[in-house]
Motif scaffolding. Structure first.
Motif, PDB file in Angstrom:
ATOM      1  N   GLN A 108       0.830  -1.201   0.000  1.00 44.67           N
ATOM      2  CA  GLN A 108       0.000   0.000   0.000  1.00 44.67           C
ATOM      3  C   GLN A 108       0.869   1.258   0.000  1.00 44.67           C
ATOM      4  OE1 GLN A 108      -2.721  -0.741   3.339  1.00 44.67           O
ATOM      5  NE2 GLN A 108      -4.385  -0.700   1.871  1.00 44.67           N
ATOM      6  N   LYS A 109       1.928   1.236   0.805  1.00 43.58           N
ATOM      7  CA  LYS A 109       2.796   2.418   0.853  1.00 43.58           C
ATOM      8  C   LYS A 109       3.486   2.625  -0.491  1.00 43.58           C
ATOM      9  CE  LYS A 109       5.877   5.001   3.736  1.00 43.58           C
ATOM     10  NZ  LYS A 109       6.185   5.308   5.136  1.00 43.58           N
ATOM     11  N   ILE A 110       3.948   1.551  -1.105  1.00 40.77           N
ATOM     12  CA  ILE A 110       4.586   1.657  -2.424  1.00 40.77           C
ATOM     13  C   ILE A 110       3.613   2.256  -3.438  1.00 40.77           C
ATOM     14  CG2 ILE A 110       5.482   0.322  -4.377  1.00 40.77           C
ATOM     15  CD1 ILE A 110       6.618  -1.661  -2.287  1.00 40.77           C
ATOM     16  N   TYR A 151       5.132   2.857  10.883  1.00 41.77           N
ATOM     17  CA  TYR A 151       6.289   2.496  10.076  1.00 41.77           C
ATOM     18  C   TYR A 151       5.900   1.860   8.740  1.00 41.77           C
ATOM     19  CZ  TYR A 151       8.758   3.349  14.423  1.00 41.77           C
ATOM     20  OH  TYR A 151       9.240   3.949  15.563  1.00 41.77           O
ATOM     21  N   LEU A 152       4.682   1.386   8.622  1.00 43.17           N
ATOM     22  CA  LEU A 152       4.301   0.628   7.440  1.00 43.17           C
ATOM     23  C   LEU A 152       3.346   1.380   6.521  1.00 43.17           C
ATOM     24  CD1 LEU A 152       3.814  -2.861   9.114  1.00 43.17           C
ATOM     25  CD2 LEU A 152       5.750  -2.097   7.741  1.00 43.17           C
ATOM     26  N   ASN A 153       2.415   2.109   7.090  1.00 41.28           N
ATOM     27  CA  ASN A 153       1.400   2.789   6.282  1.00 41.28           C
ATOM     28  C   ASN A 153       1.789   4.242   6.029  1.00 41.28           C
ATOM     29  OD1 ASN A 153      -0.017   0.652   8.123  1.00 41.28           O
ATOM     30  ND2 ASN A 153      -1.364   0.899   6.383  1.00 41.28           N
ATOM     31  N   PRO A 154       1.255   4.845   4.967  1.00 42.41           N
ATOM     32  CA  PRO A 154       1.462   6.281   4.775  1.00 42.41           C
ATOM     33  C   PRO A 154       0.955   7.056   5.998  1.00 42.41           C
ATOM     34  CG  PRO A 154       0.501   5.302   2.811  1.00 42.41           C
ATOM     35  CD  PRO A 154       0.459   4.251   3.871  1.00 42.41           C
ATOM     36  N   THR A 155       1.689   8.073   6.387  1.00 42.29           N
ATOM     37  CA  THR A 155       1.332   8.845   7.575  1.00 42.29           C
ATOM     38  C   THR A 155       0.408   9.991   7.202  1.00 42.29           C
ATOM     39  OG1 THR A 155       3.478   8.338   8.567  1.00 42.29           O
ATOM     40  CG2 THR A 155       2.251  10.152   9.531  1.00 42.29           C
ATOM     41  N   VAL A 156      -0.637  10.175   8.006  1.00 42.19           N
ATOM     42  CA  VAL A 156      -1.520  11.326   7.868  1.00 42.19           C
ATOM     43  C   VAL A 156      -1.473  12.083   9.197  1.00 42.19           C
ATOM     44  CG1 VAL A 156      -3.545   9.924   8.518  1.00 42.19           C
ATOM     45  CG2 VAL A 156      -3.865  12.106   7.368  1.00 42.19           C
ATOM     46  N   VAL A 239      11.884   7.104   3.311  1.00 44.95           N
ATOM     47  CA  VAL A 239      12.305   6.901   1.922  1.00 44.95           C
ATOM     48  C   VAL A 239      13.283   7.967   1.438  1.00 44.95           C
ATOM     49  CG1 VAL A 239      10.215   5.648   1.285  1.00 44.95           C
ATOM     50  CG2 VAL A 239      10.261   8.130   1.049  1.00 44.95           C
ATOM     51  N   GLU A 240      13.558   8.966   2.279  1.00 45.98           N
ATOM     52  CA  GLU A 240      14.451  10.053   1.877  1.00 45.98           C
ATOM     53  C   GLU A 240      15.195  10.589   3.104  1.00 45.98           C
ATOM     54  OE1 GLU A 240      16.730  12.510   0.390  1.00 45.98           O
ATOM     55  OE2 GLU A 240      15.351  11.706  -1.146  1.00 45.98           O
ATOM     56  N   ASP A 242      17.188  13.285   3.297  1.00 46.81           N
ATOM     57  CA  ASP A 242      17.305  14.741   3.345  1.00 46.81           C
ATOM     58  C   ASP A 242      15.935  15.361   3.568  1.00 46.81           C
ATOM     59  OD1 ASP A 242      17.869  17.399   3.075  1.00 46.81           O
ATOM     60  OD2 ASP A 242      18.740  17.254   1.064  1.00 46.81           O
ATOM     61  N   SER A 243      15.732  16.008   4.711  1.00 45.68           N
ATOM     62  CA  SER A 243      14.422  16.574   5.026  1.00 45.68           C
ATOM     63  C   SER A 243      14.016  17.676   4.046  1.00 45.68           C
ATOM     64  CB  SER A 243      14.417  17.126   6.452  1.00 45.68           C
ATOM     65  OG  SER A 243      15.346  18.185   6.591  1.00 45.68           O
ATOM     66  N   LYS A 244      14.978  18.263   3.354  1.00 49.26           N
ATOM     67  CA  LYS A 244      14.651  19.280   2.358  1.00 49.26           C
ATOM     68  C   LYS A 244      13.871  18.689   1.182  1.00 49.26           C
ATOM     69  CE  LYS A 244      18.715  22.129   3.371  1.00 49.26           C
ATOM     70  NZ  LYS A 244      19.987  22.686   2.835  1.00 49.26           N
ATOM     71  N   SER A 245      13.941  17.376   1.021  1.00 47.04           N
ATOM     72  CA  SER A 245      13.267  16.710  -0.094  1.00 47.04           C
ATOM     73  C   SER A 245      11.943  16.064   0.312  1.00 47.04           C
ATOM     74  CB  SER A 245      14.192  15.641  -0.705  1.00 47.04           C
ATOM     75  OG  SER A 245      15.368  16.232  -1.220  1.00 47.04           O
TER      76      SER A 245
END
Length: 267
Positions: A108-110, A151-156, A239-240, A242-245
């Motif tokens: 789901q996250k992918i 850690y697994l699902n998209p965060t809202v 997934v990244e 750099d917090s700027k991204s």
């Protein structure tokens, strides 16, 4: 037929490392029948291959070496074995289901990232329509890092005035989402009410996300907007580096009527 086998022959027969057999000997799990007093070479009776086969079988089924050594081999008879195999089957099925659920959340996250990322336009502010959306309620930041769903699902993240609280978004990617619905009581999960949302994007660290929310609100002062801001993390710290991204979609509910306003107050 040989009466005894060397440790090398046993190793080759079972495709086992010699060090594994030495370890089995050291813990008393499979002790060789003979040991040369001059050079320490181990030799095993031929019938010991049946015990080693049982050890490998049980280990393959998920039993620890300690369990095999301390209880299983000493108590092994047909009734005991069937009872233990039934118990182990239940344990393995539960583990398999947990792994499948974890994989569904990963998928789901992918899919969420792959679907949302091509639509990102940092300059655009637009109105979007969304159906009801479910999420796991996590709570404040003090609870966030101890919750596996984070850690697994998209965060809202829900912002209201100076407070914020977190959830794990149950992204509808089709098959995985429907499987989760079949396996869970979705009535107990909070819902973001369906409706129109004023949407834009924030890029960068989360500390500055309120500034982006203000920019998006100012773009459409003609709309009756909720005081709640709902942020969906698309590119985050998982997934990244750099917090700027980091990229977050900022969604602000547009109040349609008093009934809709009341439903939003439940968030």
């Amino acid at each position: 037929m040989k009466e005894t086998l060397s440790i090398g022959e046993i190793s080759a027969l079972f495709h086992l490392n010699v060090q594994t057999l030495i370890y089995y000997d050291s813990i008393g799990l499979l002790v060789p029948a003979e040991r040369n007093p001059m050079n320490g070479y181990r030799r095993y009776r031929f019938d010991q291959i049946y015990k080693l086969a049982a050890i490998r079988y049980l280990h393959r089924l998920g039993y620890s070496l300690k369990e095999i050594h301390s209880s299983y081999l000493e108590s092994c008879d047909i009734n005991f074995t069937l009872e233990q195999l039934k118990k182990q089957s239940c344990i393995l099925r539960e583990k398999a289901e947990n792994l499948l659920n974890t994989d569904r959340a990963i998928q789901q996250k992918i899919h969420f990232i792959e679907q949302e990322l091509p639509n990102v336009d940092m300059e655009r502010v637009s109105i979007k329509e969304f159906p009801e959306r479910h999420y796991f309620a996590i709570g404040g930041e003090e609870l966030l890092y101890g919750d596996d769903s984070f850690y697994l699902n998209p965060t809202v993240v829900f912002y209201k005035d100076d407070s914020k609280y977190f959830g794990a978004y149950l992204f509808d990617d089709g098959e995985n989402f429907n499987l989760q619905k079949e396996r869970a009581d979705f009535l107990r999960f909070p819902v973001i009410p369906a409706g129109s949302f004023l949407c834009g994007y924030h890029q960068g660290a989360y500390e500055h996300i309120r500034e982006s929310a203000c920019r998006i609100r100012d773009a459409r002062k003609d709309l009756d907007l909720s005081d709640i801001t709902i942020n969906f993390n698309i590119i985050d710290q998982f997934v990244e580096r750099d917090s700027k991204s980091y990229i977050t979609e900022v969604q602000i509910p547009i109040i349609e009527n008093e009934e809709h306003r009341a439903r939003l107050l439940c968030l």
